[in-house]
Scaffold this motif. Structure first.
Motif, short mmCIF file in Angstrom:
data_model
loop_
_atom_site.label_atom_id
_atom_site.label_comp_id
_atom_site.label_asym_id
_atom_site.label_seq_id
_atom_site.Cartn_x
_atom_site.Cartn_y
_atom_site.Cartn_z
N SER A 136 7.15 4.25 -8.33
CA SER A 136 6.30 5.23 -7.67
C SER A 136 4.86 4.82 -7.81
O SER A 136 4.51 4.02 -8.67
N CYS A 137 4.01 5.40 -6.97
CA CYS A 137 2.59 5.07 -6.97
C CYS A 137 1.93 5.58 -8.26
O CYS A 137 2.08 6.75 -8.60
N PRO A 138 1.23 4.72 -9.01
CA PRO A 138 0.58 5.15 -10.26
C PRO A 138 -0.58 6.09 -9.99
O PRO A 138 -1.02 6.80 -10.89
N SER A 139 -1.08 6.10 -8.76
CA SER A 139 -2.23 6.93 -8.44
C SER A 139 -1.83 8.36 -8.08
O SER A 139 -2.41 9.31 -8.57
N CYS A 140 -0.81 8.51 -7.22
CA CYS A 140 -0.45 9.85 -6.75
C CYS A 140 1.00 10.20 -7.05
O CYS A 140 1.41 11.33 -6.84
N GLY A 141 1.79 9.24 -7.56
CA GLY A 141 3.17 9.53 -7.92
C GLY A 141 4.14 9.50 -6.76
O GLY A 141 5.32 9.78 -6.95
N HIS A 142 3.66 9.16 -5.57
CA HIS A 142 4.54 9.10 -4.42
C HIS A 142 5.54 7.96 -4.58
O HIS A 142 5.16 6.87 -4.97
N PRO A 143 6.83 8.19 -4.33
CA PRO A 143 7.82 7.13 -4.45
C PRO A 143 7.54 5.99 -3.49
O PRO A 143 7.22 6.23 -2.33
N SER A 189 0.83 -1.19 0.00
CA SER A 189 0.00 0.00 0.00
C SER A 189 0.87 1.25 0.00
O SER A 189 1.87 1.33 0.70
N CYS A 190 0.47 2.21 -0.84
CA CYS A 190 1.20 3.48 -0.96
C CYS A 190 1.17 4.23 0.37
O CYS A 190 0.11 4.35 0.98
N PRO A 191 2.31 4.74 0.84
CA PRO A 191 2.34 5.46 2.12
C PRO A 191 1.57 6.78 2.08
O PRO A 191 1.20 7.30 3.13
N ALA A 192 1.34 7.30 0.88
CA ALA A 192 0.68 8.61 0.78
C ALA A 192 -0.84 8.49 0.61
O ALA A 192 -1.60 9.21 1.26
N CYS A 193 -1.29 7.56 -0.24
CA CYS A 193 -2.72 7.52 -0.55
C CYS A 193 -3.34 6.15 -0.30
O CYS A 193 -4.51 5.95 -0.57
N VAL A 194 -2.54 5.18 0.22
CA VAL A 194 -3.01 3.85 0.57
C VAL A 194 -3.56 3.09 -0.64
O VAL A 194 -4.28 2.13 -0.51
N HIS A 195 -3.22 3.57 -1.84
CA HIS A 195 -3.55 2.87 -3.07
C HIS A 195 -2.70 1.62 -3.13
O HIS A 195 -1.56 1.62 -2.70
N ARG A 196 -3.25 0.52 -3.70
CA ARG A 196 -2.48 -0.71 -3.83
C ARG A 196 -1.49 -0.57 -4.98
O ARG A 196 -1.90 -0.32 -6.11
ZN ZN Z 1 -0.20 6.87 -3.83
#
Ligand code: ZN
Length: 80
Positions: free
Chosen positions: A19-26, A5-12
């Motif tokens: 990086s997260c495809p949803s919010c770009g967070h590394p 889970s992404c640390p920024a938006c909890v997207h899988r």
């Molecule tokens: Zn994210």
């Protein structure tokens, strides 16, 4: 492949992703000594979080520009 889970938006996010495809967070878990890790470090040195693909296209653009400039300079110098 593992999902984390992404640390920024909890997207899988795939653990393979830089990086997260949803919010770009590394995604920290993806740093595992591969080429992407080096790209991420370069992005960190630049002071901002740049995704590996963005950085790759940026580097490619600079390399292309230098090549074109070198060809033009060679043509100009050999023309006279
Ligand atoms: Zn994210």
């Amino acid at each position: 492949m593992t999902l984390i889970s992404c640390p920024a938006c909890v997207h899988r996010v795939s653990a393979e992703a830089a990086s997260c495809p949803s919010c770009g967070h590394p995604v920290a878990a993806s740093v595992s000594g591969r080429g992407e890790g080096v790209m991420r470090v370069l992005g960190g040195v630049a002071g901002t979080y740049i995704s590996a693909t963005t950085l790759a296209s940026l580097v490619l653009g600079v390399v292309m520009f230098v090549c074109v400039a070198a060809v033009l300079i060679t043509l100009i110098l050999s023309g006279r």
